[in-house]
Design a protein around this motif. Structure first.
Motif, PDB file in Angstrom:
ATOM      1  N   LEU A  11      75.145  90.688 -42.391  1.00  0.00           N
ATOM      2  CA  LEU A  11      76.103  91.151 -43.365  1.00  0.00           C
ATOM      3  C   LEU A  11      75.535  90.709 -44.471  1.00  0.00           C
ATOM      4  O   LEU A  11      75.166  92.081 -45.798  1.00  0.00           O
ATOM      5  CB  LEU A  11      77.131  89.819 -43.844  1.00  0.00           C
ATOM      6  N   ARG A  12      74.663  90.312 -45.314  1.00  0.00           N
ATOM      7  CA  ARG A  12      73.619  90.002 -46.716  1.00  0.00           C
ATOM      8  C   ARG A  12      72.317  90.516 -46.803  1.00  0.00           C
ATOM      9  O   ARG A  12      71.332  90.649 -47.362  1.00  0.00           O
ATOM     10  CB  ARG A  12      73.934  88.660 -46.865  1.00  0.00           C
ATOM     11  N   HIS A  13      71.427  90.811 -45.167  1.00  0.00           N
ATOM     12  CA  HIS A  13      70.097  90.638 -45.236  1.00  0.00           C
ATOM     13  C   HIS A  13      69.490  91.897 -45.539  1.00  0.00           C
ATOM     14  O   HIS A  13      68.293  91.850 -46.621  1.00  0.00           O
ATOM     15  CB  HIS A  13      69.954  90.904 -43.571  1.00  0.00           C
ATOM     16  N   ARG A  14      70.178  92.762 -46.236  1.00  0.00           N
ATOM     17  CA  ARG A  14      69.253  93.984 -46.493  1.00  0.00           C
ATOM     18  C   ARG A  14      69.418  94.083 -48.475  1.00  0.00           C
ATOM     19  O   ARG A  14      68.395  94.009 -49.063  1.00  0.00           O
ATOM     20  CB  ARG A  14      70.572  95.225 -46.918  1.00  0.00           C
ATOM     21  N   GLU A  15      70.637  92.893 -48.859  1.00  0.00           N
ATOM     22  CA  GLU A  15      71.056  92.967 -50.755  1.00  0.00           C
ATOM     23  C   GLU A  15      70.252  91.671 -50.478  1.00  0.00           C
ATOM     24  O   GLU A  15      70.027  91.496 -52.264  1.00  0.00           O
ATOM     25  CB  GLU A  15      71.924  94.225 -50.692  1.00  0.00           C
ATOM     26  N   TYR A  16      70.684  90.697 -50.227  1.00  0.00           N
ATOM     27  CA  TYR A  16      70.650  89.523 -50.017  1.00  0.00           C
ATOM     28  C   TYR A  16      69.459  88.620 -49.785  1.00  0.00           C
ATOM     29  O   TYR A  16      69.981  87.587 -48.831  1.00  0.00           O
ATOM     30  CB  TYR A  16      72.156  88.748 -50.798  1.00  0.00           C
ATOM     31  N   TRP A  32      66.062  87.556 -35.746  1.00  0.00           N
ATOM     32  CA  TRP A  32      68.104  88.190 -34.789  1.00  0.00           C
ATOM     33  C   TRP A  32      67.982  89.368 -35.445  1.00  0.00           C
ATOM     34  O   TRP A  32      68.299  90.160 -35.227  1.00  0.00           O
ATOM     35  CB  TRP A  32      69.050  86.705 -35.828  1.00  0.00           C
ATOM     36  N   ILE A  33      68.063  89.761 -36.804  1.00  0.00           N
ATOM     37  CA  ILE A  33      67.993  90.774 -37.251  1.00  0.00           C
ATOM     38  C   ILE A  33      67.300  92.287 -36.598  1.00  0.00           C
ATOM     39  O   ILE A  33      68.003  92.885 -36.174  1.00  0.00           O
ATOM     40  CB  ILE A  33      67.682  90.759 -39.156  1.00  0.00           C
ATOM     41  N   THR A  34      65.576  92.271 -36.251  1.00  0.00           N
ATOM     42  CA  THR A  34      65.763  93.083 -35.110  1.00  0.00           C
ATOM     43  C   THR A  34      66.223  92.876 -33.661  1.00  0.00           C
ATOM     44  O   THR A  34      66.597  94.156 -33.662  1.00  0.00           O
ATOM     45  CB  THR A  34      64.144  92.338 -34.507  1.00  0.00           C
ATOM     46  N   PHE A  35      66.549  92.077 -33.163  1.00  0.00           N
ATOM     47  CA  PHE A  35      67.746  92.353 -32.151  1.00  0.00           C
ATOM     48  C   PHE A  35      69.134  92.961 -32.732  1.00  0.00           C
ATOM     49  O   PHE A  35      69.389  93.937 -31.681  1.00  0.00           O
ATOM     50  CB  PHE A  35      68.199  90.545 -31.955  1.00  0.00           C
ATOM     51  N   VAL A  36      69.347  92.630 -33.505  1.00  0.00           N
ATOM     52  CA  VAL A  36      70.613  93.576 -34.206  1.00  0.00           C
ATOM     53  C   VAL A  36      69.852  95.237 -33.902  1.00  0.00           C
ATOM     54  O   VAL A  36      71.089  96.514 -33.653  1.00  0.00           O
ATOM     55  CB  VAL A  36      71.120  92.820 -35.177  1.00  0.00           C
TER      56      VAL A  36
END
Length: 264
Positions: A11-16, A32-36
């Motif tokens: 939820l926060r990975h782009r802006e926070y 994990w972010i790449t996995f999603v």
């Protein structure tokens, strides 16, 4: 990393996810972010609130939520003066109150006339974004997200099998958690009285020590806001402000939060 934290990081990975947030919350798991991302899962940025005239910023909610559920040795350093305060507060309502303090000091400097902290809170704290004349932090949207993050995060911290998915569903279902979010936050975090909330806010702004995590994080937040607003010379730090003036500002905050609690 557990499943709830993984969702918060998404939820926060782009802006926070900048250096300041990673210093406070820890590094995001990029694998994990790449996995999603490679599964083309759509990122939802805003959600219309069922009660308030706002849209919730999902990234801010995620960051605040992770702050509430954070387990860190830094937490202990933050509790030197007031055991009911910790670093999590700086990632939610406490951080917004601190930056709002900077906004108050900035407004006084710009007006060249005294503006009471009490009056500034009553007039400008927790205002909806459509009131364009109120260009401040600690808007209504910010405080909704802070309250929701605290309410959900404290449930997830309890032993059991509650998930962030279940808690978000509970928040937004018809007649769900959005109907009394501020009342619960007022009672559980702010003590349920103007006197207690005033004292808690005053401690947040005035605690000061070499190893005090609250004081160190507060200084960082103030410098960031000063830089954003291009304030020079620096504003008066809250711990150095006349105690009566600071208390008035904190009481204004407490009364606004009490009013929000009375309406839900």
């Amino acid at each position: 990393m557990n499943a709830n934290t993984a969702v918060m990081q998404w939820l926060r990975h782009r802006e926070y996810a900048g250096p300041n947030f990673e210093r406070a919350l820890g590094e995001i798991d990029r694998n994990w972010i790449t996995f999603v991302e490679i599964r083309n899962i759509t990122m939802i940025d805003w959600v219309a609130d069922p009660l308030q005239p706002i849209s919730i910023k999902v990234a801010h909610l995620g960051a605040s939520l992770e702050g509430v559920t954070l387990i860190s040795v830094k937490q202990g350093l933050a509790m030197i003066r007031d055991p009911s305060l910790n670093i999590s507060d700086l990632l939610g309502w406490g951080g917004d109150l601190i930056t709002f303090y900077v906004d108050w000091q900035y407004a006084m400097r710009a007006s060249k006339t005294p503006i009471s902290g009490y009056g500034f809170c009553l007039d400008r704290l927790a205002q909806p974004a459509y009131k364009k004349e109120y260009i401040h932090t600690a808007k209504l949207r910010d405080l909704v997200e802070d309250a929701d993050a605290y309410n959900i995060g404290t449930v997830l911290n309890r032993p059991g099998r509650r998930t962030i998915v279940q808690e978000i569903e509970e928040l937004f279902r018809p007649g769900g958690g959005y109907t009394n979010r501020f009342a619960r936050f007022w009672q559980k975090k702010l003590g349920g009285s103007v006197e207690t909330a005033t004292k808690l806010a005053d401690h947040l702004l005035s605690t000061n020590g070499v190893l005090d995590g609250i004081a160190m994080a507060r200084r960082d937040l103030i410098v960031q806001r000063e830089t954003f607003l291009r304030i020079a010379p620096p504003i008066t730090r809250p711990e150095l402000l006349n105690g009566t003036e600071r208390e008035g500002f904190c009481r204004g905050f407490a009364e606004v939060m009490q009013q929000l609690a009375s309406s839900g």
